[in-house]
Design a protein around this motif. Structure first.
Motif, PDB file in Angstrom:
ATOM      1  N   UNK A 124       0.775 -53.071 -14.182  1.00 32.24           N
ATOM      2  CA  UNK A 124       1.934 -53.567 -14.795  1.00 32.24           C
ATOM      3  C   UNK A 124       3.119 -53.158 -13.898  1.00 32.24           C
ATOM      4  N   UNK A 146       7.138 -52.261 -13.820  1.00 36.53           N
ATOM      5  CA  UNK A 146       8.524 -52.014 -14.600  1.00 36.53           C
ATOM      6  C   UNK A 146       9.575 -51.864 -13.855  1.00 36.53           C
ATOM      7  N   UNK A 174      13.395 -50.022 -14.178  1.00 39.52           N
ATOM      8  CA  UNK A 174      13.997 -48.899 -14.696  1.00 39.52           C
ATOM      9  C   UNK A 174      15.558 -48.973 -14.236  1.00 39.52           C
ATOM     10  N   UNK A 228      19.577 -44.400 -16.276  1.00 41.22           N
ATOM     11  CA  UNK A 228      19.719 -44.025 -17.831  1.00 41.22           C
ATOM     12  C   UNK A 228      19.011 -44.413 -18.805  1.00 41.22           C
ATOM     13  N   UNK A 229      18.171 -45.597 -18.371  1.00 43.17           N
ATOM     14  CA  UNK A 229      17.039 -46.375 -19.384  1.00 43.17           C
ATOM     15  C   UNK A 229      15.530 -45.882 -18.888  1.00 43.17           C
ATOM     16  N   UNK A 230      14.701 -46.167 -20.219  1.00 45.13           N
ATOM     17  CA  UNK A 230      13.487 -46.001 -19.788  1.00 45.13           C
ATOM     18  C   UNK A 230      12.917 -47.271 -18.882  1.00 45.13           C
ATOM     19  N   UNK A 231      11.673 -46.992 -18.530  1.00 46.50           N
ATOM     20  CA  UNK A 231      10.776 -48.347 -17.793  1.00 46.50           C
ATOM     21  C   UNK A 231      10.789 -49.630 -18.943  1.00 46.50           C
ATOM     22  N   UNK A 261       9.112 -53.087 -19.383  1.00 42.87           N
ATOM     23  CA  UNK A 261       7.954 -54.079 -18.850  1.00 42.87           C
ATOM     24  C   UNK A 261       8.584 -55.411 -18.477  1.00 42.87           C
ATOM     25  N   UNK A 272       2.474 -58.244 -16.179  1.00 45.21           N
ATOM     26  CA  UNK A 272       1.147 -57.453 -15.828  1.00 45.21           C
ATOM     27  C   UNK A 272       0.235 -58.278 -15.442  1.00 45.21           C
ATOM     28  N   UNK A 288       9.039 -49.876 -10.489  1.00 43.45           N
ATOM     29  CA  UNK A 288       7.628 -49.014 -10.380  1.00 43.45           C
ATOM     30  C   UNK A 288       6.379 -49.983 -10.684  1.00 43.45           C
ATOM     31  N   UNK A 296      -1.246 -44.538 -17.859  1.00 38.23           N
ATOM     32  CA  UNK A 296      -0.830 -45.343 -16.799  1.00 38.23           C
ATOM     33  C   UNK A 296      -0.430 -44.346 -15.527  1.00 38.23           C
ATOM     34  N   UNK A 311       1.739 -44.153 -12.411  1.00 40.26           N
ATOM     35  CA  UNK A 311       2.974 -44.664 -11.707  1.00 40.26           C
ATOM     36  C   UNK A 311       3.063 -44.235 -10.378  1.00 40.26           C
ATOM     37  N   UNK A 312       3.489 -45.322  -9.500  1.00 40.66           N
ATOM     38  CA  UNK A 312       3.983 -45.115  -8.384  1.00 40.66           C
ATOM     39  C   UNK A 312       5.417 -44.313  -8.313  1.00 40.66           C
ATOM     40  N   UNK A 313       6.045 -44.211  -6.859  1.00 46.43           N
ATOM     41  CA  UNK A 313       7.279 -43.603  -6.922  1.00 46.43           C
ATOM     42  C   UNK A 313       8.307 -44.356  -6.949  1.00 46.43           C
TER      43      UNK A 313
END
Lengths: 116, 113
Positions: free
Chosen positions: B34, B36, B38, B41-44, B46, B49, B89, B101, B103-105
């Motif tokens: 997947x 994502x 970001x 101040x927010x979440x990942x 989508x 995929x 990400x 999941x 995650x990469x950096x």
């Protein structure tokens, strides 16, 4: 569009205290997750939850942590006796059933936890 | 263990250009990936995929390519806009390990007007 909501957006707590982070997953989702992101680092998996029990947890998720689904809508992460290194963004995520685990996880905007 | 990583921490492009963000993974057993986005101040959020039985998938202005031979995937954003500026990400999932999941950096994409 339905979304995952998390409260509070920011939590400041003294070291050694207990915190509860709250999440309302998307309403028809059945799989729930907690992740954390330490400032400047990657997002890390903590725990997954399905059918009212933990289905998987990472090495980070030790006895200090617990999760609960106290009712039909909330999903909580409790951290007992917080440590300085628990300071991070904590993200809740959920995903839908149907085709099994290969469904995208949808994330909330996180709770920033600051331990003093 | 399993790891997912990105080649470049930052990418700067001109508005209107196409962007390509790359990601490599180590575990050939990963079967679902997947991308994502970001924002601060927010979440990942989508984006798109792809399953391991596919090598390409297209969405609105985005394309994901998966090369299982070299364990590499990329996210292509067409006609990049200022609103595309964010950290991107890639994340991988291996069915045998449950639904976690990895995650990469992240790559910080900056779109210059």
């Amino acid at each position: 569009e339905p979304e995952v909501t998390q409260t509070p957006s920011h939590q400041v707590t003294q070291m050694g205290q207990e915190v509860i982070l709250r999440c309302v997953p998307i309403s028809n989702h059945l799989y729930f997750y907690w992740y954390r992101q330490i400032l400047g680092q990657k997002v890390e998996f903590l725990v997954s939850f399905y059918n009212n029990e933990i289905s998987e947890k990472s090495e980070i998720f030790d006895d200090q942590f617990s999760v609960e689904r106290p009712d039909g809508s909330n999903f909580t992460l409790k951290i007992r006796s917080t440590k300085l290194e628990d300071s991070a963004m904590y993200f809740c995520a959920s995903t839908s059933p149907g085709q099994g685990i290969n469904q995208p996880q949808h994330f909330g905007d996180g709770t920033r936890l600051s331990i003093l | 263990g399993e790891s997912v990583g990105l080649h470049l921490p930052t990418l700067s492009v001109q508005e209107g250009d196409n962007s390509i963000i790359n990601c490599a993974y180590s575990n050939s057993a990963s079967d679902y990936f997947i991308w994502y986005k970001q924002e601060s101040g927010k979440g990942p959020q989508f984006i798109i995929d792809i399953r391991s039985n596919m090598d390409k998938r297209q969405g609105q202005r985005v394309t994901v390519l998966l090369n299982k031979t070299v364990k590499h995937l990329s996210l292509q954003i067409a006609a990049t806009q200022p609103g595309d500026s964010a950290v991107y990400f890639c994340a991988g999932l291996r069915r045998a390990s449950g639904s976690r999941l990895t995650f990469g950096e992240g790559t910080q994409l900056t779109v210059n007007p």
